[in-house]
Design an enzyme around this catalytic site. Sequence first.
Site, short mmCIF file in Angstrom:
data_model
loop_
_atom_site.label_atom_id
_atom_site.label_comp_id
_atom_site.label_asym_id
_atom_site.label_seq_id
_atom_site.Cartn_x
_atom_site.Cartn_y
_atom_site.Cartn_z
N ALA A 13 0.80 -1.23 0.00
CA ALA A 13 0.00 0.00 0.00
C ALA A 13 0.83 1.28 0.00
O ALA A 13 0.31 2.35 -0.29
CB ALA A 13 -0.95 0.00 1.20
N GLY A 15 3.51 1.53 -1.89
CA GLY A 15 4.27 1.49 -3.15
C GLY A 15 3.76 2.48 -4.18
O GLY A 15 2.72 3.13 -4.02
N ARG A 46 5.19 -2.62 4.73
CA ARG A 46 6.16 -3.01 5.74
C ARG A 46 6.45 -1.89 6.74
O ARG A 46 6.80 -2.14 7.88
CB ARG A 46 7.46 -3.46 5.06
CG ARG A 46 7.32 -4.86 4.49
CD ARG A 46 8.61 -5.36 3.93
NE ARG A 46 9.18 -4.40 2.99
CZ ARG A 46 10.35 -4.53 2.39
NH1 ARG A 46 11.09 -5.57 2.64
NH2 ARG A 46 10.79 -3.63 1.54
N HIS A 175 -3.24 -4.51 -16.58
CA HIS A 175 -4.00 -3.26 -16.54
C HIS A 175 -4.45 -2.81 -17.93
O HIS A 175 -5.37 -2.01 -18.06
CB HIS A 175 -3.25 -2.15 -15.78
CG HIS A 175 -2.18 -1.47 -16.55
ND1 HIS A 175 -0.90 -1.98 -16.67
CD2 HIS A 175 -2.17 -0.31 -17.25
CE1 HIS A 175 -0.17 -1.15 -17.40
NE2 HIS A 175 -0.92 -0.12 -17.77
N GLU A 213 6.73 4.17 -25.86
CA GLU A 213 6.80 5.00 -24.65
C GLU A 213 7.97 5.95 -24.79
O GLU A 213 9.00 5.58 -25.37
CB GLU A 213 7.03 4.13 -23.42
CG GLU A 213 5.92 3.15 -23.13
CD GLU A 213 6.15 2.47 -21.80
OE1 GLU A 213 5.58 2.94 -20.81
OE2 GLU A 213 6.90 1.49 -21.75
N ASP A 232 8.51 -7.48 -19.99
CA ASP A 232 7.78 -6.39 -19.32
C ASP A 232 6.52 -6.00 -20.08
O ASP A 232 5.51 -5.66 -19.47
CB ASP A 232 8.71 -5.18 -19.18
CG ASP A 232 8.07 -4.02 -18.43
OD1 ASP A 232 7.45 -4.28 -17.38
OD2 ASP A 232 8.17 -2.86 -18.90
N HIS A 237 0.82 -7.32 -21.79
CA HIS A 237 -0.07 -6.36 -22.45
C HIS A 237 -0.23 -6.64 -23.95
O HIS A 237 -1.34 -6.65 -24.48
CB HIS A 237 0.44 -4.93 -22.27
CG HIS A 237 0.78 -4.59 -20.85
ND1 HIS A 237 0.03 -5.03 -19.78
CD2 HIS A 237 1.79 -3.85 -20.31
CE1 HIS A 237 0.57 -4.56 -18.66
NE2 HIS A 237 1.63 -3.85 -18.95
C1 BG6 Z 1 3.79 -1.62 -17.18
C2 BG6 Z 1 5.27 -1.77 -17.48
O1 BG6 Z 1 3.19 -2.86 -17.06
O2 BG6 Z 1 3.18 -0.88 -18.23
C3 BG6 Z 1 5.92 -0.43 -17.65
O3 BG6 Z 1 5.89 -2.48 -16.41
C4 BG6 Z 1 5.17 0.40 -18.68
O4 BG6 Z 1 7.29 -0.57 -18.03
C5 BG6 Z 1 3.66 0.43 -18.40
O5 BG6 Z 1 5.70 1.72 -18.65
C6 BG6 Z 1 2.91 1.08 -19.51
O6 BG6 Z 1 1.59 1.28 -19.13
P1 BG6 Z 1 0.70 2.45 -19.79
O7 BG6 Z 1 -0.66 2.24 -19.20
O8 BG6 Z 1 1.34 3.74 -19.36
O9 BG6 Z 1 0.76 2.25 -21.26
#
Ligand code: BG6
Length: 487
Positions: A13, A15, A46, A175, A213, A232, A237
């Site tokens: 929490a 983080g 922690r 996500h 990015e 990653d 994703h």
């Molecule tokens: C995360 C990665 O899962 O997704 C990051 O670990 C990346 O490295 C991020 O920057 C990108 O997410 P978004 O929603 O900003 O496209």
Amino acid sequence: MTESSATFLLFGATGDLARRMIFPSLYNLLSDGLLPDDFLIVASGRSEMDDDAFRDDVDAALHQFLSPDRYDPQVAATFRTIICYQPVEAGNAAQFAALADRIDGRLERGLSVYLSTPPSLFAPTAQGLADAGLITPKTRIAMEKPIGKDLASSKQVNDGIGALFAEDQIFRVDHYLGKETVQNLLALRFGNLMFEPLWNATGIDHVQITVGETVGLEGRVSYYDGVGALRDMVQNHMLQILSIIAMEPPARMDPTSVRDEKVKALRSLRPMTAETVKTHSVRGQYTPGAVGGQIVTGYADELGQPSTTETFVAIKAHIDNWRWQGVPFYLRTGKRMPARQSEIMIQFKPVRHSIFGRDGHGSGLESNTLVIRLQPEEYIRLTIMSKRPGLERQVHLEEVALDVSLTAAFAGQRRRIAYERLILDLLAGDATLFVRRDEVEAQWAFIDSIIDGWKEANMKPAPYSSGNWGPSSAIALIERDGASWHD
Ligand code: BG6
């Protein structure tokens, strides 16, 4: 679906993810009246801290990460009252007992646990919950990636959690599935008649998925180095996006139907070999350069030492099934690209016969493309051929864009944080937008084949100057096939 959990227990929490995403999302849900009555957020980390100190921290995070027009002092005051904090270290039974006291009498109304910690803590945390009597059939557990670093270690993580929770109690977070634009892919494909008949090897030449990015390491050295862009971003994703584009139509929008179809597509990915990685993949690492007019340092400088971790990857994937035979899926993602830009491009095949001269030569005839921009803007753009107005004897064609700006079409609606959707679904027990174990494993099986291929072929990342779309070999990867990246 069952009734919504009345308690949300968050590990990790203090983080970064909690501060940036999880608390602002919970705040938004509260503000919109979407949280169940008598809802309690039990935060744990922690650090030793009392409830009030932690609430101050959350308030600071809201100020920092919510858009200013969303911060309402009254809602924020109510938000404080539904949060408490309990320090917990994995393996500390007394602290888990204290945690259980906080939740005493509430388990009957459902508990959603969210693990926003390093994966090495998943199994010990789940064990702590079990020992403290916090796991009942009404307990659900959500976990953030990475789930392992390869197929074998992901199985260990899943076994560890699976020993204490049934699969339908486990919610693996990606996500990207919480993003409206990614969910909209389902609407586009299955809510419209015109795309589906062409959505196959007969109608589509190739597919491109780009997630660019501009950021670099952002202080995540200890996590990122040794992980790299393939694990990653692609493992989760990008393969999730690919699975939604490639899957067969599910019978219903429910967790089993949707995920059954996604996993079939993921399992059809053709594994790579030490031979094919050379022509079907590119690894890159950024060196100093300029992004958006700003001079930036290289990866190795940020890290303080040379590294063989890739910050860019491009691959040409094949899905070996009936629908996609012979249709390449080109994927690329990287840090320090020229723009933060994520999109899917569907390149349709040429018309079967051109009536505008031989192969349309000289007439301007091009094949249709469909671009689905995921971020930063959200739009769907279909290019169609149109006659250029004029009296010339030969018909001249020009590409005209049929443009749907989703931001404009739904201007009255607030664009939500991906985590709002996911937390709400977790509380409600709807797993449609979470990743099932067999999907994660199919993803890893494909990724492992690439990593093994790289090792065997001794393929190291090629340098690219920050502010470029990867090394020049990434351009060659697609141009060898007579296509080019959509920038
Ligand atoms: C995360 C990665 O899962 O997704 C990051 O670990 C990346 O490295 C991020 O920057 C990108 O997410 P978004 O929603 O900003 O496209």
